[in-house]
Design an enzyme around this catalytic site. Structure first.
Site, PDB file in Angstrom:
ATOM      1  N   LYS A  26      -3.185   0.562  -3.635  1.00 42.49           N
ATOM      2  CA  LYS A  26      -2.805  -0.789  -3.239  1.00 42.49           C
ATOM      3  C   LYS A  26      -2.486  -1.608  -4.481  1.00 42.49           C
ATOM      4  CE  LYS A  26      -3.974  -4.455  -0.039  1.00 42.49           C
ATOM      5  NZ  LYS A  26      -4.791  -4.797   1.128  1.00 42.49           N
TER       6      LYS A  26
ATOM      7  N   VAL B 192       0.852  -1.183   0.000  1.00 43.67           N
ATOM      8  CA  VAL B 192       0.000   0.000   0.000  1.00 43.67           C
ATOM      9  C   VAL B 192       0.897   1.245   0.000  1.00 43.67           C
ATOM     10  CG1 VAL B 192      -1.858   1.242   1.165  1.00 43.67           C
ATOM     11  CG2 VAL B 192      -1.753  -1.254   1.295  1.00 43.67           C
TER      12      VAL B 192
ATOM     13  N   ASP C 113     -13.226 -10.858   4.664  1.00 50.51           N
ATOM     14  CA  ASP C 113     -11.985 -10.807   5.453  1.00 50.51           C
ATOM     15  C   ASP C 113     -12.043  -9.657   6.446  1.00 50.51           C
ATOM     16  OD1 ASP C 113      -9.486 -11.602   6.325  1.00 50.51           O
ATOM     17  OD2 ASP C 113      -8.404 -10.491   4.782  1.00 50.51           O
TER      18      ASP C 113
END
Length: 494
Positions: free
Chosen positions: A38, A23, A132
């Site tokens: 990213k 990132v 996630d």
């Protein structure tokens, strides 16, 4: 990164790296704004063309999300180095970094839970599942606003009645059973090789909230295989078993979100958020309110209590059938109640909160409840119920009219203001007939100290009113720990 820019984005510095890639802080040279860029690992080269195609499609789908608690996806680029997702740059620290310093105060966790559940509800409604969610994927700004990161890496699904169905365009290239995520936060159904739906995100949020409340994860093991076995078979712990200060209702909400069987969790993030809002609006902290009602009734008295509740239900039904205009008792809206000449009759009006800010409005309701609880402990003081005062929240009537309708000799008014993480609670004691402010004070603190602040305000108001009550002697009585005595008291009041 070898190149100093990617498309129109000029690289300023490297912010970090993880399993998914690196990132960078970059500047959009067209709009002159800073962004987080990213670069996804493993997406460079000709052999990853199919992977890039899928990721680009999913990231573009996530770019539809528009919510204050989701880091926005601005752009998606494909270069020789791989896929780049351009996201909103959010200054602040991740929850993973914060929880390494120790557990967070329960009220701060509740505030974060409200924000994050709202973000999930928005994403799920648009068919985007995160897959996630964890503390490392949530950044909190200095003002206390939480932002979920990496929705650009979520799998796109059609969420229909709690089930995941791959869209036709995805059916040939995406496997709903593919294991994606971080093991400690993965829902059991994913570890069993089953599908992942919106309720998987609810589980991950529950585990994250558990960690914020306790400073540790609910399941830990030496290796991945042992961790999987623990998640699938070990008893699910409750936050209160580790941190007793966690309110019982918050403990229950988090425990339900972590249910091993997806059917036992909240049916949606919207339902979870609704539970959290009700919890916030009803915050009080006397010991008797922290236990489920069923535990307060001795076994021999539950039948009588149920009968009393049934009588109340019948009365409410009769009232609905007759209608307020034909009810045989006078309505307070049409007949002025007589003023008490001796002990105080106190009405706590709904405290004003910041319009359009649900967290502050809910907090205002919680503080008002705490004031009612504290004042109800005073001898020679009668407190008007919260339900009777709710309709005066708009403050369209003057204090004299409100007092006449409620039969109150004293009104308590106030407001809750919030700027970032700082709170100010202002409370005013009014004697309507004299049209004077008998007492007023303001109390400042942080959002994480809200329970202490709430208690301080309630104690100060109770102390002031006790001093003004000619019949008051000594300190307010404490709630009983005797379940049978509490049952007698509650039955008598009913």
């Amino acid at each position: 990164m070898a190149e100093a820019s990617v498309g129109p984005y000029r690289i300023l510095e490297r912010l970090g790296a993880g399993a998914n890639g690196e990132v960078f802080l970059a500047e959009d040279t067209r709009l002159r704004r800073r962004v987080a860029l990213k670069t996804l690992a493993g997406t460079g080269g000709s052999d990853a063309a199919e992977l890039r195609r899928k990721l680009l499609r999913e990231a573009r789908a996530a770019a539809r999300l528009n919510h204050p608690n989701i880091a926005a996806v601005y752009d998606v680029l494909d270069s020789e180095e791989g896929v780049h997702i351009v996201m909103e740059y959010v200054p602040g620290a991740t929850l993973a970094a914060r929880v390494r310093q120790g557990p967070l105060p329960p009220m701060q966790v509740l505030d974060l839970a409200l924000q994050l559940s709202g973000a999930l509800a928005h994403a799920h409604e648009l068919g985007v599942v995160h897959r996630d969610l964890k503390p490392a994927n949530v950044i909190v700004s200095p003002s206390g606003q939480a932002k979920i990161l990496d929705f650009g890496l979520a799998r796109l699904h059609e969420v229909d009645a709690g089930s995941v169905h791959l869209s036709a365009s995805d059916a040939s290239t995406t496997d709903a059973r593919q294991v994606v995520g971080t093991p400690p936060y993965m829902p059991p159904e994913l570890l069993r090789g089953e599908g992942f739906d919106a309720r998987g995100d609810i589980y991950s949020l529950g585990v994250s909230l558990f960690e914020l409340l306790t400073g540790r994860r609910p399941f830990a093991a030496r290796d991945g295989m042992a961790l999987t076995a623990a998640i699938l078979t070990a008893p699910t712990p409750r936050p209160r078993s580790i941190t007793p200060d966690v309110p019982a209702d918050l403990d229950e909400v988090v425990y339900r979100a972590m249910a091993r069987d997806a059917k036992d969790r909240h049916r949606s993030a919207t339902a979870l958020q609704a539970d959290l809002k009700r919890l916030t609006a009803g915050i009080t902290d006397p010991p008797t309110m922290s236990r489920p009602l069923s535990r307060l009734w001795p076994p021999g008295r539950r039948r009588l209590g149920g009968t009393a509740l049934a009588c109340v239900a019948v009365a409410v039904g009769v009232y609905g059938a007759i209608g307020p205009g034909r009810w045989p008792w006078p309505s307070p809206a049409t007949t002025a109640a007589p003023h008490a000449t001796g002990p105080h009759v106190v009405a706590v009006l709904p405290l004003a909160g910041a319009a359009g800010d649900p967290r502050t409005e809910s907090l205002a309701a919680g503080v008002a409840d705490a004031l009612i609880t504290a004042l109800s402990k005073l001898p020679d003081v009668t407190v008007v119920s919260r339900a009777a005062t709710l309709r005066y929240g708009d403050r369209k009537q003057d204090p004299d009219a409100i007092a006449r309708e409620l039969g109150a000799t004293v009104l308590v008014d106030g407001a809750v203001q919030r700027v970032g993480d700082r709170l100010r609670v202002t409370v005013t004691l009014l004697e309507p007939r004299s049209k004077t402010v008998r007492w007023q004070n303001a109390y400042d603190g942080s959002f994480g100290e809200v329970l202490t602040l709430q208690r301080e305000v309630a104690e100060a108001l109770a102390r002031e009113l006790r001093l003004r009550s000619a019949g008051a002697q000594g300190a307010p009585t404490e709630p009983t720990d005797d379940a049978e005595a509490f049952a007698d008291h509650a039955q008598a009041r009913s």
